[in-house]
Design a protein around this motif. Sequence first.
Motif, PDB file in Angstrom:
ATOM      1  N   UNK A 359     117.842 -47.944 -85.979  1.00 24.45           N
ATOM      2  CA  UNK A 359     116.932 -48.974 -86.463  1.00 24.45           C
ATOM      3  C   UNK A 359     115.588 -48.407 -86.863  1.00 24.45           C
ATOM      4  N   UNK A 360     115.103 -47.454 -86.082  1.00 22.42           N
ATOM      5  CA  UNK A 360     113.806 -46.844 -86.402  1.00 22.42           C
ATOM      6  C   UNK A 360     113.892 -46.095 -87.721  1.00 22.42           C
ATOM      7  N   UNK A 361     114.948 -45.298 -87.878  1.00 22.03           N
ATOM      8  CA  UNK A 361     115.110 -44.573 -89.130  1.00 22.03           C
ATOM      9  C   UNK A 361     115.299 -45.530 -90.301  1.00 22.03           C
ATOM     10  N   UNK A 403     108.661 -53.676 -92.961  1.00 29.10           N
ATOM     11  CA  UNK A 403     109.300 -52.671 -92.108  1.00 29.10           C
ATOM     12  C   UNK A 403     108.303 -51.756 -91.430  1.00 29.10           C
ATOM     13  N   UNK A 404     107.093 -51.647 -91.990  1.00 29.62           N
ATOM     14  CA  UNK A 404     106.035 -50.936 -91.254  1.00 29.62           C
ATOM     15  C   UNK A 404     105.760 -51.669 -89.952  1.00 29.62           C
ATOM     16  N   UNK A 405     105.654 -52.994 -90.052  1.00 28.36           N
ATOM     17  CA  UNK A 405     105.371 -53.795 -88.861  1.00 28.36           C
ATOM     18  C   UNK A 405     106.553 -53.780 -87.895  1.00 28.36           C
ATOM     19  N   UNK A 406     107.741 -53.678 -88.431  1.00 27.19           N
ATOM     20  CA  UNK A 406     108.931 -53.640 -87.580  1.00 27.19           C
ATOM     21  C   UNK A 406     108.927 -52.427 -86.660  1.00 27.19           C
ATOM     22  N   UNK A 408     106.544 -51.326 -84.980  1.00 28.58           N
ATOM     23  CA  UNK A 408     105.872 -51.675 -83.717  1.00 28.58           C
ATOM     24  C   UNK A 408     106.894 -52.236 -82.739  1.00 28.58           C
ATOM     25  N   UNK A 409     107.638 -53.211 -83.251  1.00 26.44           N
ATOM     26  CA  UNK A 409     108.620 -53.886 -82.407  1.00 26.44           C
ATOM     27  C   UNK A 409     109.674 -52.915 -81.860  1.00 26.44           C
ATOM     28  N   UNK A 410     110.101 -52.033 -82.729  1.00 29.50           N
ATOM     29  CA  UNK A 410     111.133 -51.079 -82.290  1.00 29.50           C
ATOM     30  C   UNK A 410     110.586 -50.102 -81.261  1.00 29.50           C
ATOM     31  N   UNK A 411     109.330 -49.745 -81.418  1.00 31.17           N
ATOM     32  CA  UNK A 411     108.716 -48.844 -80.437  1.00 31.17           C
ATOM     33  C   UNK A 411     108.641 -49.498 -79.067  1.00 31.17           C
ATOM     34  N   UNK A 412     108.435 -50.800 -79.048  1.00 33.15           N
ATOM     35  CA  UNK A 412     108.382 -51.523 -77.773  1.00 33.15           C
ATOM     36  C   UNK A 412     109.786 -51.655 -77.188  1.00 33.15           C
ATOM     37  N   UNK A 413     110.773 -51.748 -78.033  1.00 36.79           N
ATOM     38  CA  UNK A 413     112.156 -51.858 -77.564  1.00 36.79           C
ATOM     39  C   UNK A 413     112.631 -50.601 -76.853  1.00 36.79           C
ATOM     40  N   UNK A 414     112.050 -49.474 -77.219  1.00 38.35           N
ATOM     41  CA  UNK A 414     112.524 -48.192 -76.689  1.00 38.35           C
ATOM     42  C   UNK A 414     112.497 -48.145 -75.162  1.00 38.35           C
ATOM     43  N   UNK A 434      98.471 -47.105 -88.132  1.00 37.49           N
ATOM     44  CA  UNK A 434      97.964 -46.482 -89.356  1.00 37.49           C
ATOM     45  C   UNK A 434      98.916 -46.689 -90.519  1.00 37.49           C
ATOM     46  N   UNK A 435     100.195 -46.490 -90.274  1.00 41.58           N
ATOM     47  CA  UNK A 435     101.148 -46.668 -91.377  1.00 41.58           C
ATOM     48  C   UNK A 435     101.224 -48.138 -91.782  1.00 41.58           C
ATOM     49  N   UNK A 436     101.064 -49.020 -90.822  1.00 40.55           N
ATOM     50  CA  UNK A 436     101.053 -50.448 -91.153  1.00 40.55           C
ATOM     51  C   UNK A 436      99.824 -50.806 -91.970  1.00 40.55           C
ATOM     52  N   UNK A 437      98.718 -50.184 -91.607  1.00 39.32           N
ATOM     53  CA  UNK A 437      97.493 -50.415 -92.387  1.00 39.32           C
ATOM     54  C   UNK A 437      97.690 -49.958 -93.835  1.00 39.32           C
ATOM     55  N   UNK A 438      98.276 -48.779 -93.973  1.00 39.08           N
ATOM     56  CA  UNK A 438      98.519 -48.276 -95.335  1.00 39.08           C
ATOM     57  C   UNK A 438      99.538 -49.152 -96.060  1.00 39.08           C
TER      58      UNK A 438
END
Lengths: 480, 211
Positions: A359-361, A403-406, A408-414, A434-438
Amino acid sequence: MLRSGCDVRCAHGVGGTKWRCPAVREERGNFADPGKESVAFRAMTAGLHVRSSLSLTGQVGACICHLGRKTMQQTPHRLMHLFKSGNKQWITFQHLNFLKHMCLMQLNRNLNQQIKPKPESSASLFLEKTSSSQAKTVVHEMRPISLPNLPLSTISNQKELKELETTPEVESLGRVGLESKDEKQWKEMKLQMDDLPGILARLSKIKLTALVVSTASAGFVLAPVPFDLQCFLLASVGTGLASCAANSINQFFEVPFDSNMNRTKNRPLVRGQISPLLAVSFAICCAVPGITLLTWGINPLTGVLGTFNIFLYTCCYTPMKRISIANTWVGALVGAIPPVMGWTAATGSLDAGALLLGGILYSWQFPHFNALSWNLREDYSRGGYCMMSVTHPAMCKRVALRYCLALFGLSVLAPLLKVTTWTFPIISFPINLYISYLGFRFYKDSDRISSRKLFFCSLWHLPLLLLLMLTCKQSFVGGK
Amino acid sequence: MEAGPRGTRMAAVVAAAAASRGGGRLGLLCPPRRGFVLHCRRPGLKRGAEPGDSTQCRASRFSPPNKSCNDWIGPPDRYSNLRPIKFYIPENESPLEQQLRKLRQETQEWNQQYWANQNQTFSKEKEEFIHSRLKARGLGLRDETGKKVALNAEEMADFYKEFLNKNFQKHMYYNRDWYKRNFTITLFMGKVALERIWKKLGFKQVCWCSI
């Protein structure tokens, strides 16, 4: 002089570097073009586009391209200097003009192949080239980086200068016209065994394959089982072979399209360095042992995933690039599968952790590819590629941000899935932010600058994210 | 060698070249050759082609060396960006080899025509689009310094999208045909390679070094 020299070499059947000189010059012009065609084996890379790797090399490539062009432009001056420095040969002004004309013709020829005049800097040229791979998996699409070619081209250039210096019949230079230049660019289609490893490396997109293998390795290491070196090596080799096979078939399918895109026009099949039959044979010779290794050396599940990924990349993603924008999602899936393969190789089962990695990839692919493709719209349009950036630009930006915002969610799922500790979402928060900001800037501004920033960020974001995951890996013994 | 009663056409064998490309050592003994074939005809000589038709590749006056038994590939064509091939024809070209060569020649011409047309149409329509947009804004084609005025990426995006949508069907047909031809050619290459190996085995059963 030049002509007779080349003819002599020709008569002796020396195909090699002499006949490759014009192509080398072409490559110099393409350094900043990491390869539009991101036909790379998405399956193997868990959604990592080659673009990411290409970005890194692309930056260097951009500089090299610029340097290459300067070199070409400076060549006539260098030659004049050589001739002036007491060369015994009789040089006429006509000869010098001819040489200058040759170099300019070469430069013009390179420019002519670009339908759209590109007044932008070489860095943006690089971006356009790199974004040719629609696939979200940058890692998958390893473009043959022109960076390694730089030494070759400069060496060849020096060789060319030396040849000019030592050629005895200078006076015939005046008679050599455009025709001779054109004739010199013809090459015998004979397989040079010495060049075969290099040709096969480019055919299999070896750098992209390496990235794919590294994501699969990351998946293997992150699995909550004791590390088995033998299994790890088998998984890596098997994944690598499968990736080589998929990339080769991809190039086999895309010859005329690759010819028309600057990044990919120097691929082996396009240049006739290898026959289609040999390319397919090579792909089969990689796929069969690769899948066999995965199936019997590790477990059938990994073998099935590998086979499915090759199929998805070659038979679904590649043709779909010209049929529907859905190819981007298929490509993201292709990129997501390798880390899943790594995980299943270690554990033997498709756990939630494997799907999380996939999912992250998968999520990462979208900001990466969409940003890349933003500046390649013209080439996509001309080549008939159906990409979001061309046909649905608003969706392109929206999806990238989403998917940038996603992430975040996936990082919390880890940590929730016990893949990593709770440190991971905390330390990965800044880079995800940062990537979400960009991504947001790209969504709002939708211009070359914001797309390039997002693209380049994605290149370092994924490796760093995986590294952080590895460092925060939860111990399988029971947690510390 | 190039001039003949029919103009630029010359016969060449692909199979020998294909086999030698594949094996590297195969085809060391060059059969007597009949000549080389231009994969494309001079503008004006092809049926239905007009003089100076740019969809036909420029007839190159390049002539491969006499000793060569392989195909020769040239620089990318100016319009199609595809590289022309001059096919080699040995004297003892088999029917299968001839079929393969003709198929490759025909596919090259077909590809050349498509891509030259595609690229030129794209360029032309792009220019027309830019002109019409500039006209609508009341601007000339060039600014005060004499440089060409270019539209920004967002404006051009409209054109790219329109071009892609307009030619979607054409692209689909091309893709389908290209995949078919590519598969067929590769299959023929395989058959020809097997045929050559079989011949060698048949004629020189003991001498393995010739394989």
